[in-house]
Structures are given as structure tokens and as C-alpha cells.
Write a protein that holds these residues in place. Structure first.
Motif, PDB file in Angstrom:
ATOM      1  N   VAL A 152    -110.359 -15.689  32.692  1.00 12.32           N
ATOM      2  CA  VAL A 152    -110.476 -17.085  32.275  1.00 12.32           C
ATOM      3  C   VAL A 152    -109.226 -17.826  32.720  1.00 12.32           C
ATOM      4  N   PHE A 153    -109.403 -18.781  33.630  1.00 13.27           N
ATOM      5  CA  PHE A 153    -108.289 -19.598  34.121  1.00 13.27           C
ATOM      6  C   PHE A 153    -108.271 -20.908  33.328  1.00 13.27           C
ATOM      7  N   GLU A 154    -107.173 -21.145  32.631  1.00  9.46           N
ATOM      8  CA  GLU A 154    -107.025 -22.360  31.841  1.00  9.46           C
ATOM      9  C   GLU A 154    -106.107 -23.317  32.594  1.00  9.46           C
ATOM     10  N   PRO A 183    -100.555 -23.924  34.564  1.00 12.80           N
ATOM     11  CA  PRO A 183     -99.951 -25.188  34.145  1.00 12.80           C
ATOM     12  C   PRO A 183     -99.750 -26.153  35.301  1.00 12.80           C
ATOM     13  N   VAL A 184    -100.643 -27.099  35.409  1.00  7.15           N
ATOM     14  CA  VAL A 184    -100.545 -28.098  36.479  1.00  7.15           C
ATOM     15  C   VAL A 184    -101.351 -29.327  36.073  1.00  7.15           C
ATOM     16  N   ASP A 185    -100.840 -30.495  36.400  1.00  6.13           N
ATOM     17  CA  ASP A 185    -101.574 -31.729  36.189  1.00  6.13           C
ATOM     18  C   ASP A 185    -102.706 -31.783  37.210  1.00  6.13           C
ATOM     19  N   LEU A 194    -104.188 -22.812  41.207  1.00  2.81           N
ATOM     20  CA  LEU A 194    -105.286 -21.960  40.765  1.00  2.81           C
ATOM     21  C   LEU A 194    -105.429 -20.731  41.659  1.00  2.81           C
ATOM     22  N   THR A 195    -105.419 -20.929  42.954  1.00  5.74           N
ATOM     23  CA  THR A 195    -105.577 -19.779  43.857  1.00  5.74           C
ATOM     24  C   THR A 195    -104.351 -18.877  43.807  1.00  5.74           C
ATOM     25  N   PHE A 199    -107.306 -16.870  41.420  1.00  9.52           N
ATOM     26  CA  PHE A 199    -108.701 -17.264  41.575  1.00  9.52           C
ATOM     27  C   PHE A 199    -109.174 -16.956  42.995  1.00  9.52           C
ATOM     28  N   ASP A 200    -110.378 -16.380  43.095  1.00  5.88           N
ATOM     29  CA  ASP A 200    -110.946 -15.977  44.382  1.00  5.88           C
ATOM     30  C   ASP A 200    -112.146 -16.854  44.722  1.00  5.88           C
TER      31      ASP A 200
END
Length: 328
Positions: A152-154, A183-185, A194-195, A199-200
Motif C-alpha cells: 500500500v503506497f500512501e 511524502p510528496v505534494d 512513487l516509482t 511502485f512497479d
């Protein structure tokens, strides 16, 4: 009605989607000691994350609950800005007749339960990547029965995630799946963040943008939807909430908006972007996704509880969109 906020005024962005990116942003480490001030949940759109948490807390304690979140009330109690907000409907003098803590809170409970089911159905098809855009105080990684190999990517600002982490750490809460904070706007280079966090894009994924898009200007929404399409492969899914009103101010005196302003000082219409909205569901369909759009009231009728239409209804233009990208 967001789970997130942005560091810039969402009503005055650049109209060029490329201006939403900052190539210098790529840090994927949350630090729990970061201040939660302007970047946290105590003002502006960020405060709406606490509103939704209070609604989930109230829903959790209902005998006919539409969704369960045992962590929600702890977020409310941890933030000075909402220390006196109710976390049970019994704490509201007029109970369910209160437009904010009755009808509006029940709306959030319904939305939470419907999106919980959407996510779990997607995971049930073998999807093992979940992306929560504007995750805010979302606790799905902790409260849903997800496979242990699910990630789970938040995605949200560092201050919001730091506040959430502080509260959850104090409760010794343990996620049921692998949880990765990003943590990013969302106006910065969140794709790189994300990557870089693992994340793939080549593997199927399920995305939630819960209570997010109507805070963004139209070009930013279009860019976000296009980016999700670019980052997904067949077998992926996306759910988001949209608003269809031509004139948001026509509902300024609706019971929900008036109660939110008067009782907790949040003027949602001052936070929503008032520019023209894109047809994101149509854009996805043109890209080959299968899409369906529904009023929240449909799910009220399906589940036998929740808000129903009323005169001068601030929920009249709300739509929940569910999209699936077919496998090759």
C-alpha cells in the motif's frame, strides 16, 4: 472532503500541467519529527482530513455501521484544532438531525465502505499494489484484510503523513500489508517519488483518489488522470469522486455547507476549485478503460442506510466513478 491538502492554493495554479512537477522532489522517507503546522492537518484543506476522520469515528460506533475505523477517533483527539469535535453521534445534541455530524458524516461513512469494497474486490483479482492518492488519514493498510504480499503506497505531503505516523506509533498499530509512505505534494514530481518507493508500473495496481479531485484545478485533474493511465497496465483499477455542479455557489446555503462553516469553521466552497471540471470518466473511456459513474444515493439504497436526496442538496452533484483497465 479530502484526505489530503496541498502546500499551494489549489484555486490559483499554473494552467500548464508541466508546472506541477519539480524534478528536485524525490525523497520517499517520512520523518515523524517534522512539524505538522502549515504542512500538517491543522488548517485549510488539511483540516478536512480530520473532518473525514471524525465522520469515520462516528460511523464506527454506530450499531448499523457502514465502515469500521478504530483509529479514526485517535486522530481527532490528537489534533488541537478538533479536540472538541464529536466522535460518537451521542455526543451531538441533535444527533442524526445535525446536517454535519448526522447526514454529512454518514455520507463519508458510506463512501469509505464503498471504496473499501472496491479495493478489496481488486485485490481479490490478484492485484498486489494499492496507491492512495492524497492518502491523508486513510488507515486501509491497517484495518482491511489485505494479503501480506500486498503493498500500500500512501502518497501525501510529509506533514500529513508524519502526523498520522505519530498517532499510529503511539497506538503500536501494525499494518496488515506492507505500507510505504510516499511524502510528496501531488503538485510536485510524485511519479518519481512513487516509482522510487518501489511502485512497479508493469504490475497491475488499484488506485483510490478519495475526496481529492474537486480541490484541484481542471488541468491538474486531467494531468493526474492521464498519469494514472500511463502508470498502469491491464488489470488495474481506479476509483475517484467527482462533482458535476455547474455553479458550486448555488449550494452555498445548503444545510451541509452551512453547518460545516458554522460549526467547525471549514468553508468547503472556499476550498473547492470553481473552474470548469474535465470529463475524467470520459477521458478514461476514450483510453480504453471501462467506466461507470454513480450517485452516492444509489449505494444508500443498496445498503439500506445513508443519505438520500433533499432540497438544495450539496451532495446532488457528487459522483463516484469506478474504472477498470482491461487486460490485453
Amino acid at each position: 472532503m479530502s484526505e489530503t491538502s496541498t502546500t499551494e492554493d489549489p484555486r490559483h495554479p499554473s494552467s500548464d500541467p508541466s508546472d506541477f512537477l519539480d524534478p528536485t522532489v524525490g525523497d520517499t522517507t517520512t520523518t515523524a519529527t517534522r512539524p505538522t503546522g502549515a504542512e500538517g492537518v491543522d488548517a485549510g484543506v488539511g483540516l478536512t482530513a480530520l473532518l473525514v476522520a471524525a465522520a469515520r469515528a462516528i460511523e464506527t460506533h454506530r450499531p448499523d455501521s457502514l465502515a469500521q475505523d478504530v483509529y479514526a477517533e485517535h486522530f481527532v483527539r490528537a489534533a488541537p484544532a478538533c479536540a472538541d469535535w464529536p466522535v460518537r453521534i451521542q455526543q451531538v445534541p441533535d444527533g442524526d438531525d445535525n446536517p454535519l455530524w448526522g447526514r454529512f458524516a454518514r455520507y463519508f461513512g458510506l463512501r469509505t465502505g464503498v471504496l473499501d469494497d472496491f479495493l478489496q474486490r481488486s485485490v481479490g483479482t490478484g492485484v498486489r499494489q494499492v496507491v492512495l492518492l492524497g492518502a491523508g488519514l486513510d488507515t486501509r493498510a491497517f484495518r482491511l484484510d489485505l494479503p501480506s504480499d500486498c503493498v500500500v503506497f500512501e502518497v501525501d505531503r510529509a506533514g500529513v503523513l508524519a502526523f498520522k505516523q505519530q498517532v499510529l506509533a503511539g497506538l503500536s498499530a501494525a499494518p496488515r500489508a506492507k505500507r510505504v509512505q510516499v511524502p510528496v505534494d501531488l503538485r510536485d514530481d510524485w511519479v518519481t517519488s512513487l516509482t522510487s518507493a518501489g511502485f512497479d508500473p508493469a504490475a497491475p495496481s488499484v488506485w483510490l483518489a478519495e475526496g481529492l479531485l474537486f480541490y484541484l484545478p481542471g488541468p491538474a485533474e486531467t494531468y493526474l488522470i492521464d498519469t494514472v493511465d500511463r502508470l498502469t497496465t491491464g488489470g488495474s483499477a481506479l476509483a475517484f469522486e467527482a462533482k458535476l455542479e455547474k455553479d458550486l455557489l448555488a449550494y452555498r446555503d445548503s444545510a451541509i455547507y452551512a453547518a460545516t462553516r458554522e460549526q467547525i469553521g471549514i468553508d468547503l466552497l472556499d476550498l473547492f476549485d470553481r473552474g470548469p471540471r474535465p470529463d475524467s470518466a470520459g477521458d478514461l473511456a476514450a483510453k480504453g478503460w471501462s467506466t461507470s459513474m454513480h450517485t452516492p444515493f444509489k449505494f444508500t439504497r443498496l445498503r439500506g442506510r445513508g443519505p438520500l436526496p433533499e432540497p438544495n442538496d450539496a451532495l446532488e452533484g457528487n459522483r463516484w466513478v469506478f474504472a477498470h483497465k482491461p487486460r490485453p
